[in-house]
Write a protein that holds these residues in place. Structure first.
Motif, PDB file in Angstrom:
ATOM      1  N   UNK A  18       0.838  -1.201   0.000  1.00 17.90           N
ATOM      2  CA  UNK A  18       0.000   0.000   0.000  1.00 17.90           C
ATOM      3  C   UNK A  18       0.872   1.250   0.000  1.00 17.90           C
ATOM      4  N   UNK A  19       0.466   2.253  -0.772  1.00 17.79           N
ATOM      5  CA  UNK A  19       1.157   3.550  -0.778  1.00 17.79           C
ATOM      6  C   UNK A  19       0.146   4.661  -0.522  1.00 17.79           C
ATOM      7  N   UNK A  20       0.601   5.670   0.184  1.00 24.45           N
ATOM      8  CA  UNK A  20      -0.175   6.895   0.381  1.00 24.45           C
ATOM      9  C   UNK A  20       0.226   7.863  -0.719  1.00 24.45           C
ATOM     10  N   UNK A  21      -0.756   8.422  -1.419  1.00 18.52           N
ATOM     11  CA  UNK A  21      -0.496   9.365  -2.506  1.00 18.52           C
ATOM     12  C   UNK A  21      -1.122  10.709  -2.142  1.00 18.52           C
ATOM     13  N   UNK A  22      -0.276  11.713  -1.970  1.00 23.31           N
ATOM     14  CA  UNK A  22      -0.676  13.067  -1.592  1.00 23.31           C
ATOM     15  C   UNK A  22      -0.690  13.929  -2.847  1.00 23.31           C
ATOM     16  N   UNK A  23      -1.835  14.466  -3.194  1.00 21.18           N
ATOM     17  CA  UNK A  23      -1.984  15.202  -4.454  1.00 21.18           C
ATOM     18  C   UNK A  23      -1.984  16.717  -4.226  1.00 21.18           C
ATOM     19  N   UNK A  24      -1.032  17.396  -4.856  1.00 24.10           N
ATOM     20  CA  UNK A  24      -0.990  18.861  -5.006  1.00 24.10           C
ATOM     21  C   UNK A  24      -1.067  19.652  -3.701  1.00 24.10           C
ATOM     22  N   UNK A  25      -0.318  19.226  -2.699  1.00 26.29           N
ATOM     23  CA  UNK A  25      -0.260  19.966  -1.437  1.00 26.29           C
ATOM     24  C   UNK A  25       0.858  21.003  -1.537  1.00 26.29           C
ATOM     25  N   UNK A  26       0.554  22.045  -2.297  1.00 25.96           N
ATOM     26  CA  UNK A  26       1.469  23.127  -2.634  1.00 25.96           C
ATOM     27  C   UNK A  26       0.895  24.434  -2.095  1.00 25.96           C
ATOM     28  N   UNK A  27       1.770  25.371  -1.749  1.00 28.34           N
ATOM     29  CA  UNK A  27       1.316  26.648  -1.181  1.00 28.34           C
ATOM     30  C   UNK A  27       0.191  27.280  -1.984  1.00 28.34           C
ATOM     31  N   UNK A  48      -0.601  13.513   9.108  1.00 30.68           N
ATOM     32  CA  UNK A  48      -0.822  12.484  10.128  1.00 30.68           C
ATOM     33  C   UNK A  48      -0.825  11.104   9.477  1.00 30.68           C
ATOM     34  N   UNK A  49      -1.514  10.984   8.352  1.00 36.28           N
ATOM     35  CA  UNK A  49      -1.523   9.711   7.628  1.00 36.28           C
ATOM     36  C   UNK A  49      -0.117   9.347   7.154  1.00 36.28           C
ATOM     37  N   UNK A  50       0.622  10.334   6.639  1.00 37.33           N
ATOM     38  CA  UNK A  50       1.984  10.077   6.174  1.00 37.33           C
ATOM     39  C   UNK A  50       2.857   9.562   7.308  1.00 37.33           C
ATOM     40  N   UNK A  51       2.697  10.136   8.481  1.00 43.68           N
ATOM     41  CA  UNK A  51       3.444   9.675   9.659  1.00 43.68           C
ATOM     42  C   UNK A  51       3.107   8.211   9.966  1.00 43.68           C
ATOM     43  N   UNK A  52       1.829   7.862   9.921  1.00 44.59           N
ATOM     44  CA  UNK A  52       1.395   6.484  10.174  1.00 44.59           C
ATOM     45  C   UNK A  52       1.931   5.532   9.104  1.00 44.59           C
ATOM     46  N   UNK A  53       1.887   5.944   7.849  1.00 42.38           N
ATOM     47  CA  UNK A  53       2.373   5.104   6.758  1.00 42.38           C
ATOM     48  C   UNK A  53       3.878   4.872   6.898  1.00 42.38           C
ATOM     49  N   UNK A  54       4.614   5.912   7.168  1.00 43.46           N
ATOM     50  CA  UNK A  54       6.073   5.762   7.310  1.00 43.46           C
ATOM     51  C   UNK A  54       6.415   4.865   8.485  1.00 43.46           C
ATOM     52  N   UNK A  55       5.687   5.005   9.595  1.00 45.30           N
ATOM     53  CA  UNK A  55       5.937   4.162  10.767  1.00 45.30           C
ATOM     54  C   UNK A  55       5.682   2.687  10.452  1.00 45.30           C
ATOM     55  N   UNK A  56       4.731   2.424   9.538  1.00 47.74           N
ATOM     56  CA  UNK A  56       4.410   1.051   9.152  1.00 47.74           C
ATOM     57  C   UNK A  56       5.293   0.537   8.015  1.00 47.74           C
ATOM     58  N   UNK A  57       6.155   1.397   7.477  1.00 48.81           N
ATOM     59  CA  UNK A  57       7.024   0.990   6.377  1.00 48.81           C
ATOM     60  C   UNK A  57       6.379   1.076   5.007  1.00 48.81           C
ATOM     61  N   UNK A  61       4.023   8.963  -1.384  1.00 48.27           N
ATOM     62  CA  UNK A  61       4.360   9.628  -2.641  1.00 48.27           C
ATOM     63  C   UNK A  61       3.639  10.969  -2.685  1.00 48.27           C
ATOM     64  N   UNK A  62       4.394  12.037  -2.831  1.00 45.82           N
ATOM     65  CA  UNK A  62       3.817  13.372  -2.977  1.00 45.82           C
ATOM     66  C   UNK A  62       3.857  13.755  -4.452  1.00 45.82           C
ATOM     67  N   UNK A  63       2.741  14.263  -4.939  1.00 43.49           N
ATOM     68  CA  UNK A  63       2.616  14.667  -6.342  1.00 43.49           C
ATOM     69  C   UNK A  63       2.374  16.165  -6.377  1.00 43.49           C
ATOM     70  N   UNK A  64       3.079  16.844  -7.263  1.00 46.52           N
ATOM     71  CA  UNK A  64       2.836  18.275  -7.469  1.00 46.52           C
ATOM     72  C   UNK A  64       2.719  18.539  -8.957  1.00 46.52           C
ATOM     73  N   UNK A  65       2.022  19.612  -9.278  1.00 44.46           N
ATOM     74  CA  UNK A  65       1.777  19.949 -10.671  1.00 44.46           C
ATOM     75  C   UNK A  65       2.687  21.094 -11.106  1.00 44.46           C
ATOM     76  N   UNK A  66       3.118  21.025 -12.350  1.00 42.53           N
ATOM     77  CA  UNK A  66       3.813  22.139 -13.008  1.00 42.53           C
ATOM     78  C   UNK A  66       3.063  22.474 -14.276  1.00 42.53           C
ATOM     79  N   UNK A  67       3.020  23.740 -14.589  1.00 47.50           N
ATOM     80  CA  UNK A  67       2.407  24.160 -15.852  1.00 47.50           C
ATOM     81  C   UNK A  67       3.399  23.894 -16.976  1.00 47.50           C
ATOM     82  N   UNK A  88       8.552   9.828   0.485  1.00 45.10           N
ATOM     83  CA  UNK A  88       9.621   8.938   0.036  1.00 45.10           C
ATOM     84  C   UNK A  88       9.957   9.211  -1.417  1.00 45.10           C
ATOM     85  N   UNK A  89       8.957   9.637  -2.161  1.00 41.65           N
ATOM     86  CA  UNK A  89       9.108   9.964  -3.576  1.00 41.65           C
ATOM     87  C   UNK A  89       8.310  11.222  -3.877  1.00 41.65           C
ATOM     88  N   UNK A  90       8.823  12.031  -4.802  1.00 44.95           N
ATOM     89  CA  UNK A  90       8.096  13.196  -5.306  1.00 44.95           C
ATOM     90  C   UNK A  90       7.923  13.013  -6.806  1.00 44.95           C
TER      91      UNK A  90
END
Length: 179
Positions: A18-27, A48-57, A61-67, A88-90
């Motif tokens: 399982x992977x956590x995917x964080x979408x577009x958490x940009x300023x 908080x979820x990312x902390x739990x996922x990392x603790x579980x191994x 994955x954080x995703x950001x958008x570029x024009x 862990x990955x961007x």
């Protein structure tokens, strides 16, 4: 045959698959007026979820958008520092969804990931577009309703209430368990 209760707690997820995917958490995106959850609320829940996922191994994955095709990205186009710190990955995308020409699918498969847990902004744009592409690639999908938000509550609700249940499981952050 009985239909599963959609409010039933989600069975524990295998952190090795399982992977956590964080979408577009940009300023510049978090700063928008959003609903039903504010940008800072989504960031807090996602971290908080990312902390739990990392603790579980499990990978985060954080995703950001570029024009595409611009010499310089608008101010605030980087991930929030605290989001980048837990990733862990961007992955950088240049379309609404996170899979088109980004290498995300290959990265996830190389790690043996079969289930994706989504958070982010905007529910009906980046999250839903990424989820549809993930579903097409055979991933099991989980959507954390209180760790995502839309430009309007109506847009968020349409995805969460109508579309996401057809693609996967919708849960509250408190009901997500890694086993």
């Amino acid at each position: 045959m009985t239909t599963p209760d959609p409010r039933a707690p989600l069975a524990p997820l295998d952190p090795r698959r399982t992977a956590l995917v964080l979408i577009d958490l940009m300023d510049r995106i978090v700063a928008h007026e959003l609903a039903p959850h504010s940008g800072p609320e989504v960031v807090t829940a996602s971290l908080k979820l990312a902390e739990d996922f990392r603790a579980a191994g499990a990978p985060v994955v954080a995703v950001r958008v570029e024009r595409p095709g611009v010499a310089e990205q608008p101010p605030g186009s980087e991930l929030l520092a605290e989001v980048e710190a837990v990733a862990d990955e961007v992955v950088v995308k240049r379309t609404i969804g996170a899979f088109q020409d980004t290498g995300l699918h290959e990265l996830l498969r190389a790690r043996g990931v079969e289930t994706l847990v989504f958070t982010g902004i905007a529910t009906n744009l980046g999250v839903e577009s990424s989820a549809r592409a993930a579903a097409d690639r055979g991933y099991r999908l989980v959507f954390v309703e209180d760790a995502m938000t839309g430009l309007t509550e109506a847009e968020h609700r349409a995805s969460v209430d109508l579309d996401f249940p057809r693609l996967g499981e919708v849960v509250a952050a408190a009901d997500l368990r890694l086993g």
